[in-house]
Design an enzyme around this catalytic site. Sequence first.
Site, PDB file in Angstrom:
ATOM      1  N   GLU A   1       4.918  -5.461   6.939  1.00 14.63           N
ATOM      2  CA  GLU A   1       4.208  -4.223   7.706  1.00 14.63           C
ATOM      3  C   GLU A   1       4.692  -4.014   9.047  1.00 14.63           C
ATOM      4  OE1 GLU A   1       2.855  -6.506   5.798  1.00 14.63           O
ATOM      5  OE2 GLU A   1       1.131  -5.530   4.660  1.00 14.63           O
TER       6      GLU A   1
ATOM      7  N   ALA B   1       0.913  -1.197  -0.099  1.00 13.44           N
ATOM      8  CA  ALA B   1      -0.057  -0.045   0.067  1.00 13.44           C
ATOM      9  C   ALA B   1       0.968   1.155   0.237  1.00 13.44           C
ATOM     10  CB  ALA B   1      -0.946  -0.005   1.191  1.00 13.44           C
TER      11      ALA B   1
ATOM     12  N   GLU C   1      -0.730  -9.094  -0.759  1.00 13.97           N
ATOM     13  CA  GLU C   1      -1.991  -9.470  -0.340  1.00 13.97           C
ATOM     14  C   GLU C   1      -3.013  -9.282  -1.690  1.00 13.97           C
ATOM     15  OE1 GLU C   1      -1.902  -6.513   2.716  1.00 13.97           O
ATOM     16  OE2 GLU C   1      -2.607  -7.820   4.217  1.00 13.97           O
TER      17      GLU C   1
ATOM     18  N   GLY D   1       0.767  -4.766   0.859  1.00 16.28           N
ATOM     19  CA  GLY D   1      -0.388  -4.993   0.165  1.00 16.28           C
ATOM     20  C   GLY D   1      -0.444  -5.514  -1.340  1.00 16.28           C
TER      21      GLY D   1
END
Length: 262
Positions: free
Chosen positions: A136, A70, A116, A113
């Site tokens: 993360e 992200a 993911e 992300g």
Amino acid sequence: FLVQVMRAVVSMKIDSPVGKITIARPKALNAVSMEAMQEIVHASHHLDRTDDVKAIIITGEGNKAFAAGADIKEMASQQYSEAYKRRFMEGWRELRDVRKPIIAAVNGYALGGGCEVAMMADIIIASENASFGQPEVTLGVIPGMGGTQRLIREVGKSRAMEMILCGRRLSAAEAEQAGLVSRVVPQDQLLPEAYRLAAKLGALSAPVIAKAKDCVHRAYETSLAEGLRYEQREFWSCFALEDQKEGMRAFLEKREPHFTDS
Ligand code: CO8
């Protein structure tokens, strides 16, 4: 036919029977901002509703990253109340409802992300330089788009814990060995291989592929007993399709089937 649509940070190309979505922020290693998420989800739903498309490929632009997570710049000063109010990254859930098969062609870093998003796809194929990780915790957060739930099912508890708690990355070869990806190919073969796979899916019956995908997803979401019942019902319902008649007739007549998605 071939259609190419550029959105702000994602491009979409339709080359029947394949629809390709490319995360196009190579300068930020294709980090997924809220805008990128919205465009990917929107493009996926558009392709899902386009009759000429039978399979969807998601990839990253360039040869370095699928998506390096992200967007950290976007998150750095975010407050809890803001994340809650604007439903930060909630839209990813909508990918679950895409009926057509999604192939993630992972062409480099798939971190946070990015890892993911790859795991939200149905099939992951990777280039030799790909790597997978959930770093993360090194940023003071935890995975938030399924990492803690999906990774354990893909690579087992111990490896998932090491990746999530220590930020350990898996190389493409390790990811293949762990079962996270279905195959690893040289970088220049990644997209051709993804297209070959998508075209193979494209020659099959769309409603049958959608049923099979839906049943596999059930395995994530329900008990074994309910999943088996669901599969049984879906299996029986295949006999309502002309494609079942065609598929079995073609086998018996020793010819290739011609499916009509009916
Ligand atoms: N976000 C924003 N920008 C990024 C990101 C990112 N995730 N990753 C890289 N970039 C940018 C860099 O800032 C840099 O930009 P600039 O040139 O303007 O400084 C550019 O991309 C190139 O990056 P590097 O110079 O760092 O390239 P290197 O080759 O040296 O390193 C790495 C490559 C190892 C991939 C490195 O960039 C890196 O570690 N990136 C961050 C990886 C990461 O920690 N990802 C996890 C992010 S957190 C997350 O994904 C949480 C998801 C859950 C949200 C759910 C909400 C509900």
